[in-house]
Structures are given as structure tokens and as C-alpha cells.
Design a protein around this motif. Structure first.
Motif, PDB file in Angstrom:
ATOM      1  N   ILE A  64       0.881  -1.162   0.000  1.00  0.00           N
ATOM      2  CA  ILE A  64       0.000   0.000   0.000  1.00  0.00           C
ATOM      3  C   ILE A  64       0.917   1.210   0.000  1.00  0.00           C
ATOM      4  O   ILE A  64       1.655   1.448   0.954  1.00  0.00           O
TER       5      ILE A  64
ATOM      6  N   ASP B  21       2.595   0.961   3.675  1.00  0.00           N
ATOM      7  CA  ASP B  21       3.902   0.319   3.802  1.00  0.00           C
ATOM      8  C   ASP B  21       5.002   1.246   3.302  1.00  0.00           C
ATOM      9  O   ASP B  21       6.104   1.266   3.842  1.00  0.00           O
TER      10      ASP B  21
ATOM     11  N   LYS C 119     -10.092   0.412   4.552  1.00  0.00           N
ATOM     12  CA  LYS C 119      -8.714   0.166   4.987  1.00  0.00           C
ATOM     13  C   LYS C 119      -8.442  -1.332   5.128  1.00  0.00           C
ATOM     14  O   LYS C 119      -7.375  -1.816   4.715  1.00  0.00           O
ATOM     15  N   GLU C 120      -9.388  -2.054   5.678  1.00  0.00           N
ATOM     16  CA  GLU C 120      -9.221  -3.502   5.805  1.00  0.00           C
ATOM     17  C   GLU C 120      -9.208  -4.175   4.437  1.00  0.00           C
ATOM     18  O   GLU C 120      -8.425  -5.107   4.193  1.00  0.00           O
TER      19      GLU C 120
ATOM     20  N   CYS D 151      -3.787  -6.192  -0.896  1.00  0.00           N
ATOM     21  CA  CYS D 151      -2.338  -6.155  -1.093  1.00  0.00           C
ATOM     22  C   CYS D 151      -1.646  -7.382  -0.492  1.00  0.00           C
ATOM     23  O   CYS D 151      -0.619  -7.828  -1.014  1.00  0.00           O
ATOM     24  N   ASP D 152      -2.211  -7.926   0.562  1.00  0.00           N
ATOM     25  CA  ASP D 152      -1.651  -9.156   1.131  1.00  0.00           C
ATOM     26  C   ASP D 152      -1.769 -10.330   0.169  1.00  0.00           C
ATOM     27  O   ASP D 152      -1.079 -11.339   0.322  1.00  0.00           O
TER      28      ASP D 152
ATOM     29  N   LEU E 173      -1.552   3.137   7.612  1.00  0.00           N
ATOM     30  CA  LEU E 173      -1.952   2.179   6.583  1.00  0.00           C
ATOM     31  C   LEU E 173      -0.850   1.823   5.599  1.00  0.00           C
ATOM     32  O   LEU E 173      -0.767   0.682   5.133  1.00  0.00           O
TER      33      LEU E 173
ATOM     34  N   ARG F  48      -5.853  -3.618   2.752  1.00  0.00           N
ATOM     35  CA  ARG F  48      -4.810  -4.480   3.312  1.00  0.00           C
ATOM     36  C   ARG F  48      -4.933  -5.914   2.804  1.00  0.00           C
ATOM     37  O   ARG F  48      -3.933  -6.535   2.412  1.00  0.00           O
ATOM     38  N   THR F  49      -6.143  -6.426   2.781  1.00  0.00           N
ATOM     39  CA  THR F  49      -6.368  -7.790   2.289  1.00  0.00           C
ATOM     40  C   THR F  49      -5.972  -7.908   0.825  1.00  0.00           C
ATOM     41  O   THR F  49      -5.330  -8.888   0.416  1.00  0.00           O
TER      42      THR F  49
END
Length: 236
Positions: free
Chosen positions: A29, A199, A171-172, A178-179, A197, A175-176
Motif C-alpha cells: 500500500i 507500507d 482500509k481492511e 495487497c496481502d 496504513l 490491506r487484504t
């Protein structure tokens, strides 16, 4: 994932972006920060293939955005003020986007249901977009970006107009996403969100890159807000 090399873009005599080089890795992110007029939106539109540029190279997965339709299939772009087909309902708009990107019937139905529930838009999908508030249009634009499962999502001020519950869900979701090995490159003025948020961050001023890197490596023990204000004042 995304490589920007020596990008420059003029509007007449005004140089909006000046020899910008950035790399956004898979799984990241990446926050893009700067004052109004710093060159953030111009950069994002150039990456999306919406603007021609005089100098430089932009590649997504090794493919140039200038001449590769395939690279554009891997990208979703959400502007700061979504320009949607307001005569359509939310549901019909999402079906249209799914058609454009050739999303299967099974996948589109499950994804629309999932993202609409997550962003609290399910009950509004039957309404015409012309009846939507700015926040509802933002939610619809977000769903349309995720629905075709791109590798890279570009966002211009994605949190503007969103209520706290939806902001948290977004936001969640970011993150998911990009993970799973994808990437997000987004501009924001909400520095507290960016600090928690992102990285990686990059700061741009008057079209020129000031600093970039992993967030904690860049700001150290300072808050991002203090670091940003000190940095841009030093480069005034």
C-alpha cells in the motif's frame, strides 16, 4: 508491479510532474502525499493511461501503459470525484463494468454481493446513480474497481466523503487486497491514515519527488504530519 521512470508532464508552460521516478512493489500500500497542485493527480492519470506525457516510461507488470491494452486490464482507477453513468442504477453500472472486463456471471454476482455488503451499499443498488450522495458514488466506484480483480488499483483521495464505518472497511479491504500480492498506489491528505496504513510513502512538491521509501524508514520517530510539514517547509 508499477515502475515510473523519469516521468514529466507539461500543461503549456507549466511542468506538473518533473522527472519523477518511483517503483511500487507487489503487496504494497503506497501513499502519495503532497499539497494541492503538487502533481499527484497528474501522475495517477498518467499511470492509468488517461493522460499523454512528454517524457518517461510507465510499466505495469513490465508492460507499457502507452501501448498495452493488457496493462490497462490489470489496472483500476478511482478518481477523487467519480464520473459515473448517472442514468444507470448502481446494479446496472456494476454489471456494465463486469461486462467490460469479461468477469464471469458467477464471479460478478459473488463479488458484487461481497463488496456491496462490506461497504454497506446493497440496499441502494437498485436506485439510479443520479440519486446517490457523493459518499454512495464513492462506494460504487470502489466496488467497480475491485470487481474485476485487478493487480494494481490507483486511488485519488479515496477516503473523502466516506463515513467512519466505510473508511474502516476500506482500509481492511486495501490491506487484504495487497496481502494477496497486488498493489495500491493512492494519494491522500489524511496523513494519520497514511501513516498507519501505508507500507511505503512518497512525498512530491511542485512536481518533483522529495523523498520516498518504507514509511517508518522515512519518518523515523516523528509523526508523518510533523515530518511532512517540516520537509515541505525546508524545500520551500
Amino acid at each position: 508491479m508499477l515502475k515510473i521512470k523519469n516521468l514529466s508532464k507539461h500543461y503549456g508552460d507549466f511542468k506538473a510532474v518533473d522527472d519523477l521516478t518511483l517503483e511500487i512493489p507487489r503487496g504494497a500500500i503506497f501513499g502519495f502525499i503532497g499539497h494541492n497542485g503538487a502533481g499527484k493527480t497528474t501522475t495517477l492519470k498518467s499511470v492509468a493511461g488517461l493522460l499523454n506525457f512528454e517524457q518517461g516510461e510507465i510499466t505495469v507488470n513490465g508492460m507499457s501503459v502507452k501501448n498495452s491494452l493488457e496493462s490497462k486490464r490489470n489496472i483500476a482507477y478511482i478518481p477523487d470525484n467519480p464520473d459515473l453513468y448517472e442514468y444507470l442504477s448502481g446494479e446496472k453500472y456494476l454489471q456494465f463494468i463486469a461486462d467490460v472486463y469479461k468477469v464471469s456471471k458467477e464471479d460478478r454476482e459473488s463479488r458484487i454481493k461481497y463488496y456491496a455488503n462490506l461497504l454497506d451499499l446493497t440496499k441502494d443498488l437498485a436506485q439510479p446513480i443520479s440519486a446517490y450522495s457523493h459518499g454512495m458514488k464513492q462506494k460504487l466506484a470502489l466496488i467497480s474497481a475491485f470487481i474485476h480483480n485487478p493487480k494494481l488499483i490507483l486511488m485519488d483521495e479515496p477516503f473523502v466523503g466516506l463515513d467512519p464505518k466505510t473508511s474502516k472497511a476500506l482500509k481492511e479491504l486495501m490491506r487484504t487486497f495487497c496481502d494477496q500480492g497486488n498493489a495500491i498506489f493512492f494519494s491522500t491528505h489524511v496523513l494519520e491514515v497514511a501513516e498507519k496504513l501505508c507500507d511505503h510513502i512518497a512525498i512530491i512538491k511542485k512536481g518533483k519527488l522529495v523523498v520516498s521509501g518504507k514509511t517508518q524508514d522515512v519518518i523515523g520517530d516523528e509523526s508523518l504530519e510533523d515530518y511532512f510539514l517540516d520537509l515541505v517547509d525546508d524545500h520551500a
